[in-house]
Design a protein around this motif. Structure first.
Motif, mmCIF file in Angstrom:
data_model
loop_
_atom_site.group_PDB
_atom_site.id
_atom_site.type_symbol
_atom_site.label_atom_id
_atom_site.label_comp_id
_atom_site.label_asym_id
_atom_site.label_seq_id
_atom_site.Cartn_x
_atom_site.Cartn_y
_atom_site.Cartn_z
ATOM 1 N N UNK A 43 0.896 -1.227 0.119
ATOM 2 C CA UNK A 43 -0.085 -0.153 -0.129
ATOM 3 C C UNK A 43 0.793 1.178 -0.070
ATOM 4 N N UNK A 44 2.092 1.104 0.401
ATOM 5 C CA UNK A 44 2.978 2.345 0.083
ATOM 6 C C UNK A 44 3.474 2.686 -1.085
ATOM 7 N N UNK A 45 3.116 1.795 -1.879
ATOM 8 C CA UNK A 45 3.603 2.073 -3.267
ATOM 9 C C UNK A 45 2.658 3.189 -4.023
ATOM 10 N N UNK A 46 2.891 4.221 -3.594
ATOM 11 C CA UNK A 46 1.836 5.494 -4.353
ATOM 12 C C UNK A 46 2.856 6.574 -4.419
ATOM 13 N N UNK A 47 2.530 7.659 -5.386
ATOM 14 C CA UNK A 47 3.335 8.718 -5.748
ATOM 15 C C UNK A 47 4.407 8.590 -6.592
ATOM 16 N N UNK A 48 5.308 9.415 -6.345
ATOM 17 C CA UNK A 48 6.453 9.348 -7.416
ATOM 18 C C UNK A 48 7.794 9.146 -6.522
ATOM 19 N N UNK A 49 7.855 8.844 -5.261
ATOM 20 C CA UNK A 49 9.160 8.839 -4.554
ATOM 21 C C UNK A 49 9.537 7.600 -3.755
ATOM 22 N N UNK A 50 9.915 6.476 -4.518
ATOM 23 C CA UNK A 50 9.751 5.128 -3.830
ATOM 24 C C UNK A 50 11.276 5.187 -2.686
ATOM 25 N N UNK A 51 12.069 5.950 -3.217
ATOM 26 C CA UNK A 51 12.995 5.980 -2.428
ATOM 27 C C UNK A 51 13.099 6.994 -1.010
ATOM 28 N N UNK A 52 12.429 8.143 -1.263
ATOM 29 C CA UNK A 52 12.149 9.233 -0.475
ATOM 30 C C UNK A 52 11.152 8.998 0.671
ATOM 31 N N UNK A 53 10.052 8.181 -0.100
ATOM 32 C CA UNK A 53 8.903 7.583 0.874
ATOM 33 C C UNK A 53 9.196 6.371 1.537
ATOM 34 N N UNK A 54 10.282 5.555 1.157
ATOM 35 C CA UNK A 54 10.489 4.157 1.803
ATOM 36 C C UNK A 54 9.349 3.122 1.343
ATOM 37 N N UNK A 55 9.245 3.133 0.254
ATOM 38 C CA UNK A 55 8.236 2.158 -0.299
ATOM 39 C C UNK A 55 8.679 0.740 0.189
ATOM 40 N N UNK A 56 7.634 0.084 0.716
ATOM 41 C CA UNK A 56 7.799 -1.526 1.214
ATOM 42 C C UNK A 56 8.510 -2.427 0.082
ATOM 43 N N UNK A 57 9.386 -3.235 0.504
ATOM 44 C CA UNK A 57 10.069 -4.113 -0.303
ATOM 45 C C UNK A 57 10.829 -3.295 -1.546
ATOM 46 N N UNK A 58 11.301 -2.282 -1.232
ATOM 47 C CA UNK A 58 12.161 -1.422 -2.324
ATOM 48 C C UNK A 58 13.475 -0.892 -1.317
ATOM 49 N N UNK A 59 14.583 -1.288 -2.168
ATOM 50 C CA UNK A 59 15.856 -0.679 -1.703
ATOM 51 C C UNK A 59 16.377 0.351 -2.539
ATOM 52 N N UNK A 60 16.857 1.333 -2.147
ATOM 53 C CA UNK A 60 17.383 2.358 -3.036
ATOM 54 C C UNK A 60 18.978 2.918 -2.556
ATOM 55 N N UNK A 61 19.660 3.432 -3.728
ATOM 56 C CA UNK A 61 20.805 4.214 -3.517
ATOM 57 C C UNK A 61 20.890 5.468 -4.006
ATOM 58 N N UNK A 62 20.819 6.456 -3.316
ATOM 59 C CA UNK A 62 20.572 7.557 -3.568
ATOM 60 C C UNK A 62 19.113 7.845 -3.929
ATOM 61 N N UNK A 63 18.790 8.148 -5.022
ATOM 62 C CA UNK A 63 17.309 8.334 -5.683
ATOM 63 C C UNK A 63 16.981 7.179 -6.740
ATOM 64 N N UNK A 64 17.713 5.807 -6.833
ATOM 65 C CA UNK A 64 17.414 5.221 -7.694
ATOM 66 C C UNK A 64 17.175 3.777 -6.987
ATOM 67 N N UNK A 65 16.239 2.981 -7.616
ATOM 68 C CA UNK A 65 15.796 1.897 -7.218
ATOM 69 C C UNK A 65 16.961 0.678 -7.581
ATOM 70 N N UNK A 66 17.485 -0.056 -6.278
ATOM 71 C CA UNK A 66 18.334 -0.990 -6.486
ATOM 72 C C UNK A 66 18.076 -2.056 -6.282
ATOM 73 N N UNK A 67 16.732 -2.382 -5.484
ATOM 74 C CA UNK A 67 16.630 -3.711 -5.353
ATOM 75 C C UNK A 67 14.915 -3.630 -5.029
#
Length: 156
Positions: A43-67
């Motif tokens: 449910x956290x997958x909304x908006x345009x900021x997966x890294x800034x907003x801490x989307x579940x199951x998503x890991x980032x480096x800087x502002x890019x999704x890495x996992x």
């Protein structure tokens, strides 16, 4: 010498391509994966900021999704692995075990030069692995057995 020069040019090209994509671009791709009705765990997958907003199951480096690591059988409503996943050019790990995906696998994953770990266990994919996937350095597909026609020997 020429080989070193070409490797340098290719590396610079990849760096520029990586730098041109944004967190919002990555969000758009993730939303195609989650579909119009994401499961409650995502449910956290909304908006345009997966890294800034801490989307579940998503890991980032800087502002890019890495996992993307869907732990424990999260059913995705999309049915098939969208070809747009190949646009996540900073992606290093993709784990979609038990997501109840099916259909054929998109050849576009071969564009994920940073991808080092791929796990697609407990899904219902059909067909053979795309030959273009031979560029991936570490491929794990769990219990699903695909035909091996056209695959590089390092992937067999």
């Amino acid at each position: 010498m020429l080989l070193l020069l070409l490797a340098g040019v290719a590396s610079r090209h990849l760096q520029l391509a990586w730098a041109s994509r944004t967190e919002a671009d990555d969000a758009a791709v993730l939303l195609t994966l989650a579909g119009p009705s994401p499961p409650s765990y995502l449910s956290s997958w909304s908006g345009v900021a997966p890294c800034s907003d801490g989307w579940a199951c998503v890991t980032c480096s800087g502002r890019r999704v890495t996992a993307i690591d869907l732990l424990g059988n999260i059913t995705l409503p999309v049915g098939a692995l969208p070809a747009t996943i190949g646009q996540l050019d900073a992606l290093q790990l993709l784990r979609l075990d038990g997501a109840r995906l099916g259909g054929t696998l998109p050849p576009d994953l071969s564009a994920l030069y940073s991808l080092t770990s791929l796990s697609l266990s407990y899904n219902s994919f059909t067909g053979i692995l795309p030959a273009s996937w031979s560029t991936l350095t570490n491929l794990r597909c769990g219990r699903r057995s695909w035909g091996r026609a056209g695959l590089d020997a390092t992937m067999a």
